[in-house]
Every structure is written in structure tokens, then in C-alpha cells.
Design a protein around this motif. Structure first.
Motif, PDB file in Angstrom:
ATOM      1  N   ASN A  34      12.716   3.724   8.538  1.00  0.00           N
ATOM      2  CA  ASN A  34      13.041   2.359   8.958  1.00  0.00           C
ATOM      3  C   ASN A  34      11.852   1.688   9.636  1.00  0.00           C
ATOM      4  N   ASP A  35      11.112   2.437  10.449  1.00  0.00           N
ATOM      5  CA  ASP A  35       9.944   1.868  11.129  1.00  0.00           C
ATOM      6  C   ASP A  35       8.864   1.473  10.131  1.00  0.00           C
ATOM      7  N   SER A  36       8.666   2.291   9.092  1.00  0.00           N
ATOM      8  CA  SER A  36       7.649   1.969   8.088  1.00  0.00           C
ATOM      9  C   SER A  36       7.984   0.675   7.354  1.00  0.00           C
ATOM     10  N   ALA A  37       9.278   0.478   7.073  1.00  0.00           N
ATOM     11  CA  ALA A  37       9.699  -0.757   6.409  1.00  0.00           C
ATOM     12  C   ALA A  37       9.548  -1.953   7.343  1.00  0.00           C
ATOM     13  N   ARG A  38       9.945  -1.783   8.604  1.00  0.00           N
ATOM     14  CA  ARG A  38       9.878  -2.879   9.566  1.00  0.00           C
ATOM     15  C   ARG A  38       8.430  -3.298   9.830  1.00  0.00           C
ATOM     16  N   ASN A  39       7.553  -2.329   9.964  1.00  0.00           N
ATOM     17  CA  ASN A  39       6.150  -2.651  10.236  1.00  0.00           C
ATOM     18  C   ASN A  39       5.510  -3.431   9.092  1.00  0.00           C
ATOM     19  N   LEU A  40       5.862  -3.087   7.865  1.00  0.00           N
ATOM     20  CA  LEU A  40       5.307  -3.815   6.719  1.00  0.00           C
ATOM     21  C   LEU A  40       5.912  -5.204   6.605  1.00  0.00           C
ATOM     22  N   GLU A  41       7.221  -5.324   6.860  1.00  0.00           N
ATOM     23  CA  GLU A  41       7.857  -6.636   6.768  1.00  0.00           C
ATOM     24  C   GLU A  41       7.344  -7.593   7.835  1.00  0.00           C
ATOM     25  N   ASN A  42       6.923  -7.063   8.976  1.00  0.00           N
ATOM     26  CA  ASN A  42       6.392  -7.921  10.037  1.00  0.00           C
ATOM     27  C   ASN A  42       5.066  -8.567   9.655  1.00  0.00           C
ATOM     28  N   LYS A  43       4.410  -8.053   8.619  1.00  0.00           N
ATOM     29  CA  LYS A  43       3.145  -8.618   8.176  1.00  0.00           C
ATOM     30  C   LYS A  43       3.321  -9.782   7.204  1.00  0.00           C
ATOM     31  N   VAL A  44       4.545  -9.996   6.750  1.00  0.00           N
ATOM     32  CA  VAL A  44       4.810 -11.083   5.803  1.00  0.00           C
ATOM     33  C   VAL A  44       4.770 -12.416   6.534  1.00  0.00           C
ATOM     34  N   THR A  45       4.001 -13.351   6.004  1.00  0.00           N
ATOM     35  CA  THR A  45       3.875 -14.677   6.604  1.00  0.00           C
ATOM     36  C   THR A  45       4.670 -15.710   5.802  1.00  0.00           C
ATOM     37  N   GLN A  46       4.734 -16.909   6.310  1.00  0.00           N
ATOM     38  CA  GLN A  46       5.527 -17.972   5.698  1.00  0.00           C
ATOM     39  C   GLN A  46       5.083 -18.275   4.272  1.00  0.00           C
ATOM     40  N   GLU A  47       3.814 -18.162   3.992  1.00  0.00           N
ATOM     41  CA  GLU A  47       3.295 -18.500   2.662  1.00  0.00           C
ATOM     42  C   GLU A  47       3.795 -17.546   1.584  1.00  0.00           C
ATOM     43  N   LEU A 286       4.637   3.914   2.767  1.00  0.00           N
ATOM     44  CA  LEU A 286       3.256   4.028   3.224  1.00  0.00           C
ATOM     45  C   LEU A 286       2.289   3.626   2.116  1.00  0.00           C
ATOM     46  N   LEU A 287       2.602   3.980   0.867  1.00  0.00           N
ATOM     47  CA  LEU A 287       1.773   3.529  -0.250  1.00  0.00           C
ATOM     48  C   LEU A 287       1.838   2.017  -0.399  1.00  0.00           C
ATOM     49  N   ARG A 288       3.034   1.444  -0.236  1.00  0.00           N
ATOM     50  CA  ARG A 288       3.178  -0.011  -0.307  1.00  0.00           C
ATOM     51  C   ARG A 288       2.393  -0.692   0.818  1.00  0.00           C
ATOM     52  N   SER A 289       2.368  -0.085   1.986  1.00  0.00           N
ATOM     53  CA  SER A 289       1.594  -0.638   3.098  1.00  0.00           C
ATOM     54  C   SER A 289       0.102  -0.629   2.779  1.00  0.00           C
ATOM     55  N   LEU A 290      -0.362   0.443   2.160  1.00  0.00           N
ATOM     56  CA  LEU A 290      -1.766   0.531   1.767  1.00  0.00           C
ATOM     57  C   LEU A 290      -2.107  -0.513   0.701  1.00  0.00           C
ATOM     58  N   MET A 291      -1.199  -0.712  -0.247  1.00  0.00           N
ATOM     59  CA  MET A 291      -1.405  -1.731  -1.282  1.00  0.00           C
ATOM     60  C   MET A 291      -1.416  -3.136  -0.672  1.00  0.00           C
ATOM     61  N   TRP A 292      -0.536  -3.362   0.320  1.00  0.00           N
ATOM     62  CA  TRP A 292      -0.493  -4.668   0.993  1.00  0.00           C
ATOM     63  C   TRP A 292      -1.799  -4.929   1.738  1.00  0.00           C
ATOM     64  N   GLN A 293      -2.296  -3.925   2.430  1.00  0.00           N
ATOM     65  CA  GLN A 293      -3.544  -4.067   3.171  1.00  0.00           C
ATOM     66  C   GLN A 293      -4.717  -4.319   2.225  1.00  0.00           C
ATOM     67  N   ALA A 294      -4.759  -3.569   1.125  1.00  0.00           N
ATOM     68  CA  ALA A 294      -5.851  -3.731   0.167  1.00  0.00           C
ATOM     69  C   ALA A 294      -5.802  -5.102  -0.501  1.00  0.00           C
ATOM     70  N   GLY A 295      -4.619  -5.518  -0.927  1.00  0.00           N
ATOM     71  CA  GLY A 295      -4.496  -6.797  -1.604  1.00  0.00           C
ATOM     72  C   GLY A 295      -4.871  -7.972  -0.722  1.00  0.00           C
ATOM     73  N   ASN A 296      -4.421  -7.962   0.532  1.00  0.00           N
ATOM     74  CA  ASN A 296      -4.713  -9.081   1.430  1.00  0.00           C
ATOM     75  C   ASN A 296      -6.151  -9.045   1.934  1.00  0.00           C
TER      76      ASN A 296
END
Length: 381
Positions: A34-47, A286-296
């Protein structure tokens, strides 16, 4: 003295590892997921939002596990199979984020559990202003009302048991109308009498229907039901395009079950099976978090990156990251992000493939009798 100088041979016994793994609390792994999902969702911005709303996608699937007495008791095999010829199967319901692809919530039950029952256990994870996207299995009167009561909205495909007619409803646009649904006369399965009595006598929903003319698509006409009633804020084409993205949840489940190998579990007790599922979802996030970091970091859409490629690159970098100092580790991490975005998956809308399998199965027959009976047949033959 010479015996003391001999190198110690590591033990090949894995019991210590298995015992340590069994001592891990199930709630701890659930919390980490749950924490891994919450931490990644907190990075989503309005755009990144759809029409200013966060969209979640829900679906169900199954996983099998070793044929032990404990697993069979908790998650029995299908009733159509003879005892000793099948494997215990668990039904899982998962909510994914449409923006990040991360798994947000999980529910585990027996195989014959309907998808809608799993969904009702997952509604508590919804937050106000969320939009829940799903297929026709979730399109029910009680659920549409329950979702709106949480200050959320839903976009589901219309259930096949409801007939479509153009003579009823208020037309608000091309292939777009507002219709009134009335409370069922009998209490549906899965609802208590108190829950059924609490339902309103009627609700207003929006129905959108359109045709698909792409070769290879099974569906030719699609009817959508949504609680997003404002056509100005949520245009017809925006909702149609949103439902087209529902297919992403099928790809997310395929990543979990095929790419990461969650389809066939290995643990021999129900508690360990649930832990194993949570660990798979944790690794996936965790893989999705890494992909999010790399993409942004390198201006590449994170969902266009390969999850399998990210997994392979991470595995190759781990030995170097483990022995590197802090400064070198940061450089290696930046290099890892750059390697991940080196080759993005092309966007191929409306791509179709024949629904056939090329690889031939082995010529062995399916097991129709328990193994001990088959052994006796071999001995008496």
C-alpha cells in the motif's frame, strides 16, 4: 589444526530462509504494498489527470498454487475437476492507476467469487473525485449508487442483461443520452436486506453507444454507462477514449502474471500464498516507480516504457549498485534511468492480431484421474 584452515562450505539447506520468510507478518507486506502505491500516486500532478480527475481501473483474474491440503481447503479447485486432478485457484480483484500503471488495491477470495463481490471490497480504497473504470461485470444498479455515494464516478460498459433502446431517455448529443434506472424489484445476490432497502427508488445515468469497425475486434457495438452526467465537462469523445484505455488493465495483469510470473504461485500454505501475491505486487509497483522516475527525468511517457526491459536493466545494475559508494551509486542510478528510456514501446492504436496460438502443446493427455490411480494402472498394464 589443519581442519580449522579448511574453507567452510555454505549449507545447501534452505530451511532457515523459509522459516524467516514465514515469520514475516502478512500485514507488514500488505502495508509495504500500500505504501509503494501511495508514494507513486503522490507524484502525480494535475497535468497528468483526465479532465482534472484521477482514473482508476478495476478488473479480476485468477492465480493457481501448489496442490496441498491447506491450499485446497482455503482456495479449492474448480468443481468440474476431479479431486487430485486440479490445482487450488484463488480469485483476485485489483485496482490499477490509469496514469502510473501501479496497483492501488488488492482483494483475494475463492475462485467462484463474482468480480462484483471483489469490487465491493475494494470500494473503500476510492477517494473523493476518483473515476472508476471497468467492464460490464461491474455495471450494476447498487454499485453505481454506492460509487456516487463515495463522491466518485464510474464508467462501465453496459451489462448484457440490460436491453438498449433509443425510445427512452433524454438525448444530450449524438449517441449520448440520459436515462433513468429503477431499483430492482428483488434483492440481488451479494446484497443484504438492509443494503437493498437503503437503495434509492431510481438513479439517473448517462448512456453512450458507438460502433467499432476495426477488423479483429470482437465487439462491434459498445454501450457505456457512466455517472458523469455533465456533457460540457465530460464530452462524449473523451469518455469513449477513456474506455478505450481500459485495455491497459489487461496488460497490467499480464505483466503481473506472465512477465513477473505470478500466474503459478509456489507457496504451500494459504498465508504464504497471500504473502507471495503481495510481494509480487510490491515488486511490480517498484518497477512502475522506476519507470515513472525515468520517464519524467528524460521527458518520455512512463507508460510507453517496457516493464520487462526495466526489470532486465535493473537486474543487471543491482550488483554494481550494491558495491558502489554513494556518489558512484547516484551516477549509476542516473545511467540506469537513461538506459530504461533508451527504447520506448511504440504506440500502435487499433493494432490487431489473430486470436491463435503458434506453439503446439505436448501430445500428453490431460490428467482425468488422481496420480495414485494412474500409477496403479501402469503397474497392472
Amino acid at each position: 589444526m589443519s581442519s580449522l584452515l579448511l574453507p567452510q562450505i555454505p549449507s545447501t539447506d534452505t530451511s532457515a530462509y523459509c522459516q524467516a520468510r514465514a515469520r514475516l507478518p502478512e500485514k507488514l507486506l500488505e502495508k509495504l504494498f500500500n505504501d509503494s502505491a501511495r508514494n507513486l500516486e503522490n507524484k502525480v500532478t494535475q497535468e497528468h489527470l483526465w479532465c482534472g480527475r484521477k482514473v482508476l481501473v478495476i478488473d479480476g483474474s485468477t492465480v493457481s498454487m501448489p496442490d496441498t491440503k491447506e491450499n485446497q481447503k482455503e482456495y479449492p479447485q474448480t468443481s468440474s475437476q476431479k479431486k487430485g486432478c486440479g490445482f487450488p485457484i484463488a480469485k483476485i480483484g485489483v485496482i490499477f492507476s490509469l496514469v502510473t500503471g501501479a496497483a492501488i488495491a488488492l482483494c483475494i477470495d475463492v475462485m467462484n467469487t463474482h468480480d462484483i463481490k471483489l469490487a465491493r471490497n475494494l470500494y473503500s480504497f476510492l477517494k473523493p473525485n476518483d473515476v472508476l473504470l471497468g467492464d460490464r461485470a461491474f455495471c450494476a444498479y447498487a454499485d453505481m449508487f454506492a460509487i456516487t455515494k463515495l463522491d466518485c464516478d464510474a464508467v462501465f460498459r453496459k451489462h448484457q442483461s440490460r436491453t438498449t433502446t433509443m425510445r427512452k431517455g433524454k438525448i444530450v448529443g449524438d449517441c449520448d443520452k440520459l436515462v433513468t434506472w429503477y431499483k430492482p424489484t428483488r434483492c440481488p445476490k451479494g446484497l443484504s436486506k438492509d443494503e437493498f432497502d437503503a437503495l434509492p427508488p431510481s438513479i439517473t445515468v448517462r448512456e453512450i453507444y458507438y460502433y467499432i469497425v476495426i477488423p479483429g475486434f470482437r465487439s462491434q457495438r459498445v454501450s457505456l454507462i457512466t455517472t458523469l452526467l455533465d456533457k460540457t465537462s465530460y464530452p462524449t469523445l473523451e469518455i469513449v477514449g477513456l474506455y478505450y484505455k481500459r485495455w491497459d488493465v489487461e496488460l497490467d495483469l499480464r505483466h503481473l502474471k506472465t512477465t513477473l510470473g505470478m500466474d503459478i504461485l509456489r507457496c504451500k500454505t494459504p498465508s504464504m500464498v497471500r504473502k507471495e501475491i503481495h510481494v509480487y505486487l510490491l515488486a511490480y509497483n517498484l518497477l512502475r516507480s522506476l519507470m515513472w522516475q525515468a520517464g519524467n527525468t528524460y521527458n518520455t511517457p512512463p507508460l510507453r516504457l517496457s516493464l520487462q526491459g526495466t526489470r532486465h536493466h535493473l537486474i543487471h545494475f543491482i550488483p554494481k549498485l550494491e558495491i558502489a559508494g554513494s556518489r558512484k551509486r547516484n551516477r549509476l542510478y542516473r545511467t540506469l534511468l537513461k538506459v530504461i528510456v533508451h527504447k520506448e514501446v511504440p504506440d500502435r492504436p487499433a493494432r490487431t492480431e489473430p486470436r491463435t496460438k503458434k506453439r503446439r502443446p505436448k501430445a500428453y493427455p490431460l490428467m482425468t484421474k488422481p496420480r495414485h490411480e494412474l500409477r496403479k494402472q501402469l503397474q497392472t498394464a
